[in-house]
Scaffold this active site. Sequence first.
Site, PDB file in Angstrom:
ATOM      1  N   ARG A  38       0.828  -1.227   0.000  1.00  0.00           N
ATOM      2  CA  ARG A  38       0.000   0.000   0.000  1.00  0.00           C
ATOM      3  C   ARG A  38       0.854   1.265   0.000  1.00  0.00           C
ATOM      4  O   ARG A  38       0.458   2.280   0.582  1.00  0.00           O
ATOM      5  CB  ARG A  38      -0.939   0.022   1.211  1.00  0.00           C
ATOM      6  CG  ARG A  38      -1.982  -1.078   1.207  1.00  0.00           C
ATOM      7  CD  ARG A  38      -3.172  -0.666   0.370  1.00  0.00           C
ATOM      8  NE  ARG A  38      -4.205  -1.696   0.368  1.00  0.00           N
ATOM      9  CZ  ARG A  38      -5.326  -1.623   1.082  1.00  0.00           C
ATOM     10  NH1 ARG A  38      -5.566  -0.587   1.825  1.00  0.00           N
ATOM     11  NH2 ARG A  38      -6.203  -2.593   1.010  1.00  0.00           N
ATOM     12  N   ARG A  42      -3.048   6.842   1.215  1.00  0.00           N
ATOM     13  CA  ARG A  42      -3.542   8.030   1.910  1.00  0.00           C
ATOM     14  C   ARG A  42      -2.548   8.715   2.839  1.00  0.00           C
ATOM     15  O   ARG A  42      -2.804   9.815   3.302  1.00  0.00           O
ATOM     16  CB  ARG A  42      -4.814   7.662   2.690  1.00  0.00           C
ATOM     17  CG  ARG A  42      -6.014   7.513   1.774  1.00  0.00           C
ATOM     18  CD  ARG A  42      -7.167   6.833   2.474  1.00  0.00           C
ATOM     19  NE  ARG A  42      -6.861   5.435   2.720  1.00  0.00           N
ATOM     20  CZ  ARG A  42      -7.674   4.589   3.346  1.00  0.00           C
ATOM     21  NH1 ARG A  42      -8.824   5.013   3.803  1.00  0.00           N
ATOM     22  NH2 ARG A  42      -7.324   3.328   3.508  1.00  0.00           N
ATOM     23  N   ARG A  51      -6.812  12.194  -5.228  1.00  0.00           N
ATOM     24  CA  ARG A  51      -8.107  11.655  -4.800  1.00  0.00           C
ATOM     25  C   ARG A  51      -9.150  12.736  -4.544  1.00  0.00           C
ATOM     26  O   ARG A  51     -10.357  12.462  -4.624  1.00  0.00           O
ATOM     27  CB  ARG A  51      -7.914  10.791  -3.552  1.00  0.00           C
ATOM     28  CG  ARG A  51      -7.337   9.425  -3.833  1.00  0.00           C
ATOM     29  CD  ARG A  51      -8.406   8.426  -4.277  1.00  0.00           C
ATOM     30  NE  ARG A  51      -9.200   7.978  -3.143  1.00  0.00           N
ATOM     31  CZ  ARG A  51     -10.451   8.295  -2.896  1.00  0.00           C
ATOM     32  NH1 ARG A  51     -11.096   9.078  -3.731  1.00  0.00           N
ATOM     33  NH2 ARG A  51     -11.095   7.838  -1.849  1.00  0.00           N
ATOM     34  N   ASP A  87      -6.803  -2.427  -7.360  1.00  0.00           N
ATOM     35  CA  ASP A  87      -7.324  -3.071  -6.161  1.00  0.00           C
ATOM     36  C   ASP A  87      -7.690  -4.504  -6.507  1.00  0.00           C
ATOM     37  O   ASP A  87      -8.089  -4.793  -7.642  1.00  0.00           O
ATOM     38  CB  ASP A  87      -8.557  -2.327  -5.632  1.00  0.00           C
ATOM     39  CG  ASP A  87      -8.850  -2.736  -4.200  1.00  0.00           C
ATOM     40  OD1 ASP A  87      -8.291  -2.109  -3.279  1.00  0.00           O
ATOM     41  OD2 ASP A  87      -9.584  -3.710  -3.997  1.00  0.00           O
ATOM     42  N   TYR A 164     -15.058 -11.459  -0.319  1.00  0.00           N
ATOM     43  CA  TYR A 164     -15.714 -10.165  -0.606  1.00  0.00           C
ATOM     44  C   TYR A 164     -16.955 -10.354  -1.481  1.00  0.00           C
ATOM     45  O   TYR A 164     -17.988  -9.724  -1.256  1.00  0.00           O
ATOM     46  CB  TYR A 164     -14.743  -9.201  -1.293  1.00  0.00           C
ATOM     47  CG  TYR A 164     -13.726  -8.608  -0.348  1.00  0.00           C
ATOM     48  CD1 TYR A 164     -14.004  -7.451   0.364  1.00  0.00           C
ATOM     49  CD2 TYR A 164     -12.496  -9.219  -0.151  1.00  0.00           C
ATOM     50  CE1 TYR A 164     -13.082  -6.912   1.246  1.00  0.00           C
ATOM     51  CE2 TYR A 164     -11.561  -8.680   0.726  1.00  0.00           C
ATOM     52  CZ  TYR A 164     -11.865  -7.527   1.419  1.00  0.00           C
ATOM     53  OH  TYR A 164     -10.957  -7.007   2.293  1.00  0.00           O
TER      54      TYR A 164
HETATM   55  O1  1CP Z   1      -0.089  -1.614  -2.435  1.00  0.00           O
HETATM   56  C1  1CP Z   1      -0.330  -0.688  -3.213  1.00  0.00           C
HETATM   57  O2  1CP Z   1       0.104   0.466  -3.076  1.00  0.00           O
HETATM   58  C2  1CP Z   1      -1.120  -0.972  -4.490  1.00  0.00           C
HETATM   59  C3  1CP Z   1      -2.494  -0.774  -4.465  1.00  0.00           C
HETATM   60  C4  1CP Z   1      -3.427  -1.659  -3.643  1.00  0.00           C
HETATM   61  C5  1CP Z   1      -3.373  -3.031  -3.345  1.00  0.00           C
HETATM   62  C6  1CP Z   1      -2.255  -4.009  -3.640  1.00  0.00           C
HETATM   63  C7  1CP Z   1      -4.629  -1.169  -3.114  1.00  0.00           C
HETATM   64  C8  1CP Z   1      -5.050   0.230  -3.191  1.00  0.00           C
HETATM   65  N1  1CP Z   1      -5.319  -2.228  -2.580  1.00  0.00           N
HETATM   66  C9  1CP Z   1      -4.577  -3.366  -2.693  1.00  0.00           C
HETATM   67  C10 1CP Z   1      -4.930  -4.733  -2.293  1.00  0.00           C
HETATM   68  C11 1CP Z   1      -6.136  -4.953  -1.478  1.00  0.00           C
HETATM   69  N2  1CP Z   1      -7.345  -4.311  -1.545  1.00  0.00           N
HETATM   70  C12 1CP Z   1      -6.249  -5.979  -0.511  1.00  0.00           C
HETATM   71  C13 1CP Z   1      -5.176  -6.980  -0.202  1.00  0.00           C
HETATM   72  C14 1CP Z   1      -4.085  -6.454   0.632  1.00  0.00           C
HETATM   73  C15 1CP Z   1      -4.450  -6.005   2.018  1.00  0.00           C
HETATM   74  O3  1CP Z   1      -4.859  -6.843   2.819  1.00  0.00           O
HETATM   75  O4  1CP Z   1      -4.282  -4.808   2.276  1.00  0.00           O
HETATM   76  C16 1CP Z   1      -7.525  -5.924   0.027  1.00  0.00           C
HETATM   77  C17 1CP Z   1      -8.112  -6.808   1.109  1.00  0.00           C
HETATM   78  C18 1CP Z   1      -8.212  -4.873  -0.618  1.00  0.00           C
HETATM   79  C19 1CP Z   1      -9.617  -4.467  -0.404  1.00  0.00           C
HETATM   80  C20 1CP Z   1      -9.722  -3.046  -0.050  1.00  0.00           C
HETATM   81  N3  1CP Z   1      -9.576  -2.027  -0.951  1.00  0.00           N
HETATM   82  C21 1CP Z   1      -9.912  -2.481   1.214  1.00  0.00           C
HETATM   83  C22 1CP Z   1     -10.024  -3.269   2.495  1.00  0.00           C
HETATM   84  C23 1CP Z   1     -11.404  -3.286   2.960  1.00  0.00           C
HETATM   85  C24 1CP Z   1     -11.566  -4.287   4.060  1.00  0.00           C
HETATM   86  O5  1CP Z   1     -12.258  -5.261   3.803  1.00  0.00           O
HETATM   87  O6  1CP Z   1     -11.016  -4.068   5.139  1.00  0.00           O
HETATM   88  C25 1CP Z   1      -9.941  -1.092   1.065  1.00  0.00           C
HETATM   89  C26 1CP Z   1     -10.186  -0.048   2.118  1.00  0.00           C
HETATM   90  C27 1CP Z   1      -9.692  -0.820  -0.305  1.00  0.00           C
HETATM   91  C28 1CP Z   1      -9.544   0.500  -0.953  1.00  0.00           C
HETATM   92  C29 1CP Z   1      -8.167   0.839  -1.316  1.00  0.00           C
HETATM   93  N4  1CP Z   1      -7.361   0.049  -2.125  1.00  0.00           N
HETATM   94  C30 1CP Z   1      -6.151   0.682  -2.325  1.00  0.00           C
HETATM   95  C31 1CP Z   1      -6.198   1.923  -1.612  1.00  0.00           C
HETATM   96  C32 1CP Z   1      -5.084   2.946  -1.598  1.00  0.00           C
HETATM   97  C33 1CP Z   1      -7.446   2.013  -0.992  1.00  0.00           C
HETATM   98  C34 1CP Z   1      -7.979   3.184  -0.200  1.00  0.00           C
HETATM   99  C35 1CP Z   1      -8.825   3.952  -1.116  1.00  0.00           C
HETATM  100  C36 1CP Z   1      -8.853   5.412  -0.849  1.00  0.00           C
HETATM  101  O7  1CP Z   1      -9.730   5.846  -0.064  1.00  0.00           O
HETATM  102  O8  1CP Z   1      -8.075   6.176  -1.441  1.00  0.00           O
END
Ligand code: 1CP
Length: 354
Positions: A38, A42, A51, A87, A164
């Site tokens: 990640r 943010r 964003r 994502d 999911y």
């Molecule tokens: O790592 C990086 O910088 C690349 C981008 C990336 C990756 C690899 C994002 C951006 N998401 C992910 C993977 C991801 N997404 C996972 C697996 C890894 C982990 O466990 O963190 C999962 C479970 C998600 C699902 C997801 N997307 C969530 C989790 C929700 C939950 O169930 O708790 C969330 C909040 C997101 C949104 C998201 N994805 C990525 C970002 C930067 C964000 C935040 C969005 C924002 O408000 O800007």
Amino acid sequence: MLDIAMAPRNSVSATETKKFLRAAHGETLDTPPVWLMRQAGRYLPEYLAVRANNDFIKVCRTPDLACEVTMQPIRRFGFDAAILFSDILIPAIPFGAGLHFDAGHGPVIDRPVRDRRDVEDLREFDPRTELSDVLDAIKMIRHELADDKALIGFAGAPFTLATYLIEGGKPDPFKRTKRMMYSDPQSFTILLDKIADMTIEYMKAMIESGADSIQLFDTWGGILTDSEYRAVNLPVLQRIFTELQSLNVPLTYFVLNGMHLESVAEAGASVYGLDWRMTIAQARHRFGHDVALQGNLDPVLLLTDEHTIRTRTRAILDESGNRGFIFNLGHGILPDTPIQSVEILMDEIRGGKK
Ligand code: 1CP
């Protein structure tokens, strides 16, 4: 035991400048390559600025925006690998399940997958056409990225993506997922196989588009017992990694909270991502010496003071011996991480060396 010689699975060219690839192939380096899960997100003001005018899915699906936010942490910190900004849930859209992000509530799947009919209704699609925007982003990023930086493509592991799709959003406490798995194992298996088929094509297309490596995120694999994991999750992981092996790129598997899963080592990846719960020595014991390891600083440590960050980072570096090792966090960087903590981390890892 750290001094057992490693036998890297694939060789890397003598002129390879990407430290990430050298480490993934088991080499010992002066300082390990580093990137952070990640890393685009943010905690970066420049990400928040993008964003402010664009919703999250739009950033993921607009190649120049995805390219821009992917590059932001590389420009700021000089990490050794960029990870595509996207994502794991994006494929829910071409699957026909629908996806949006609710402010404060996280991801929402508009049409959750609850029974056999829903599983069958998921559209089979070709990622090369229906996710061509993601592949275009990869091409742009690879073009912008310096030759000595690796580009990582990724997907969710089928089990995690399924949680999911079935729950309809954040999978807590996994009631519907487990109910389908226990009471309708056939539909559950068909679902995982359908996701795996898509994932294989999607990952192949990412590599063809310029990704140097692939990571599968299995955030929720750890909710299973070892025997459930072996029966349900392992076969699809093995199928994906076997199919991708001929592409000759490092294949990383990250499972969160998987200390109890002895069979993880049989998944068939060439790099294993570790969360913070396992020491590097424990991981070497589990995974052996012919794979690389990636991890595993607790992201919460980046919310502490300089001395604590340095001490805990140094301990991981010393334990790894910098051999077949890629430095990372044990899970995604937290949105309230101070920029300065990442600078301290990078200084401790590189100690003035590149
Ligand atoms: O790592 C990086 O910088 C690349 C981008 C990336 C990756 C690899 C994002 C951006 N998401 C992910 C993977 C991801 N997404 C996972 C697996 C890894 C982990 O466990 O963190 C999962 C479970 C998600 C699902 C997801 N997307 C969530 C989790 C929700 C939950 O169930 O708790 C969330 C909040 C997101 C949104 C998201 N994805 C990525 C970002 C930067 C964000 C935040 C969005 C924002 O408000 O800007």
